[in-house]
Design an enzyme around this catalytic site. Sequence first.
Site, PDB file in Angstrom:
ATOM      1  N   GLY A  60      -4.253  18.957   4.582  1.00 22.60           N
ATOM      2  CA  GLY A  60      -5.655  18.867   4.995  1.00 22.60           C
ATOM      3  C   GLY A  60      -6.151  17.433   4.924  1.00 22.60           C
ATOM      4  O   GLY A  60      -7.258  17.131   5.349  1.00 22.60           O
ATOM      5  N   CYS A 104      -0.986 -20.961   4.814  1.00 23.92           N
ATOM      6  CA  CYS A 104      -0.763 -21.291   3.406  1.00 23.92           C
ATOM      7  C   CYS A 104       0.700 -21.692   3.159  1.00 23.92           C
ATOM      8  O   CYS A 104       1.130 -22.738   3.625  1.00 23.92           O
ATOM      9  CB  CYS A 104      -1.210 -20.117   2.520  1.00 23.92           C
ATOM     10  SG  CYS A 104      -1.352 -20.573   0.805  1.00 23.92           S
ATOM     11  N   ASP A 145      -3.688  11.907   6.938  1.00 23.55           N
ATOM     12  CA  ASP A 145      -2.379  11.527   7.476  1.00 23.55           C
ATOM     13  C   ASP A 145      -1.591  12.731   7.971  1.00 23.55           C
ATOM     14  O   ASP A 145      -1.097  12.745   9.102  1.00 23.55           O
ATOM     15  CB  ASP A 145      -1.557  10.772   6.413  1.00 23.55           C
ATOM     16  CG  ASP A 145      -2.327   9.591   5.851  1.00 23.55           C
ATOM     17  OD1 ASP A 145      -3.285   9.156   6.506  1.00 23.55           O
ATOM     18  OD2 ASP A 145      -1.975   9.131   4.754  1.00 23.55           O
TER      19      ASP A 145
END
Length: 518
Positions: free
Chosen positions: A226, A85, A229
Amino acid sequence: MEHIALPSIVVLDFGSQYTQLIARRIREQNVFSVVLPCTAKLDEIRGYNPVGIILSGGPCSVYDVDAPPADPEVLKLGLPVLGICYGLQFMTHTLGGTVHAASKREYGHAEVTVLESSALFVGLPETLSVWMSHGDEADTLAPGFRLVARTTSAVAAIENVAAGYYAVQFHPEVHHTKFGTSLLKNFVFGICKAQPSWTPQRFIDSTIAQIRETVGEGRALCAISGGVDSSVAATLVHRAIGDRLTCVFVNNGVLRKDEYAKVQHNLRTKLKLNIDAVDATDRFLSKLAGVSDPERKRKIIGNEFIEVFDEESQRIKREYGEVQWLVQGTLYPDVIESVSVRGPSVTIKSHHNVGGLPAKMKLKLIEPLRDLFKDEVRRIGRDLQMPDEMLQRQPFPGPGLAVRILGEVTPERIALLQEADDIVLTEIKRAGLYDQIWQSFAVLLPVMSVGVMGDQRTYAYTCAIRAVTSEDGMTADWVPLPHEVLKAISSRIVNEVPGINRVVYDITSKPPGTIEWE
Ligand code: XMP
């Protein structure tokens, strides 16, 4: 870092909203790819050991006075270059061709006809359905270039094979472009001759070795929630230094039903992590008492979290000795220095994550995931043999249920929302939809309405249900949940949660809505 020495494809960012997708599509082929601003110095680019360069799209015109000032020398590194583009227009303009404003802006689907055989289009059909988004188009091609494909009105692909230059006007990286991935594979493998050497196991081995070397005999802390990540980051560091990593898990009082116990159990028994759980519910709730403003709630929770974590780290230091490192689950999208062609954006919400910790605590950072996209983190987690139940967990915001209780956060309202939220998740899982949905949850509204139950008048709260699909949380579509599922959720909530007598469904996409209500 070892993986940086791996051959890579460098994507130069001219400000397109799709730039990160280009790198993701290439990494999906097990080839390492980095995104650098289009203003990156040649030495920095060379430092990534590139075997090819991709120039992204962007919102500017090459003739704009504030067009991104990329160094034309990137075209002379002796590497194959693919312009996408704006990248096509930049190549054309820089190499001696001309670009003009299209009489009609092409936006959305377009049909492309391939006119010449080209290494870029090997194995692709002669007619392609592609995604376009541009106002300018190439007019006169630069010397040495030939036209390879076109739409009815414009140039769609050009090349100068001798110089190693290839360019397309459409976006092969978006999934609306059929065969877009095949085209990128042709560039990466056919033209750049890259090898698929970027594998999860290689990443795991090199990251663990590197953490071991960096931390030596030192100690590390990690704030764990928890979520995917922080759990994957902690697991990698734990494999490297064992129990010299302490993971601090704070109950801020606005977790989901039974989450404090369940997360602790999973982290201890399934990941064998060294968990220090701190129940700070009372501290958080007393600070939140009487506060209704969404931004104030977010700030209070963020600040209190830092206080609790800091105190806990002092205690750990007294008990075990000095701590030098802080582990964070920062991901690549947070690290990429985006090209701001439109100036700084306004703050919609101040996100609470652990970003404020290092400055306060004077700890050095370990960010083992800072080169990875979210789907790659899940792949790494699978190779680390982490349970699917943890890896597929839907995102949950740092300020927890507090941003899903509109108005004041009280223990009574938290308990109501925990019950309603648990019903939503249970029913979505029962219908087999949990893994297909980015987030699904309940929101407690401060709206009381009249109802009737067992001939009795009720006057109670309203609960909204929200379910969205999304790739990265930046944009989202509401999910047309099957009526049967909505019916089950609604009937269970009004029957099983005294205090809620009405359920509504949120049918707003992002934008213009946001995913969380506050
Ligand atoms: P919004 O509501 O801004 O949310 O559309 C986008 C995504 O971000 C999550 N979110 C947060 N995550 N700390 C987090 O770690 C926060 O303060 C926070 N606020 C929103 C939200 O759940 C969604 O996935």
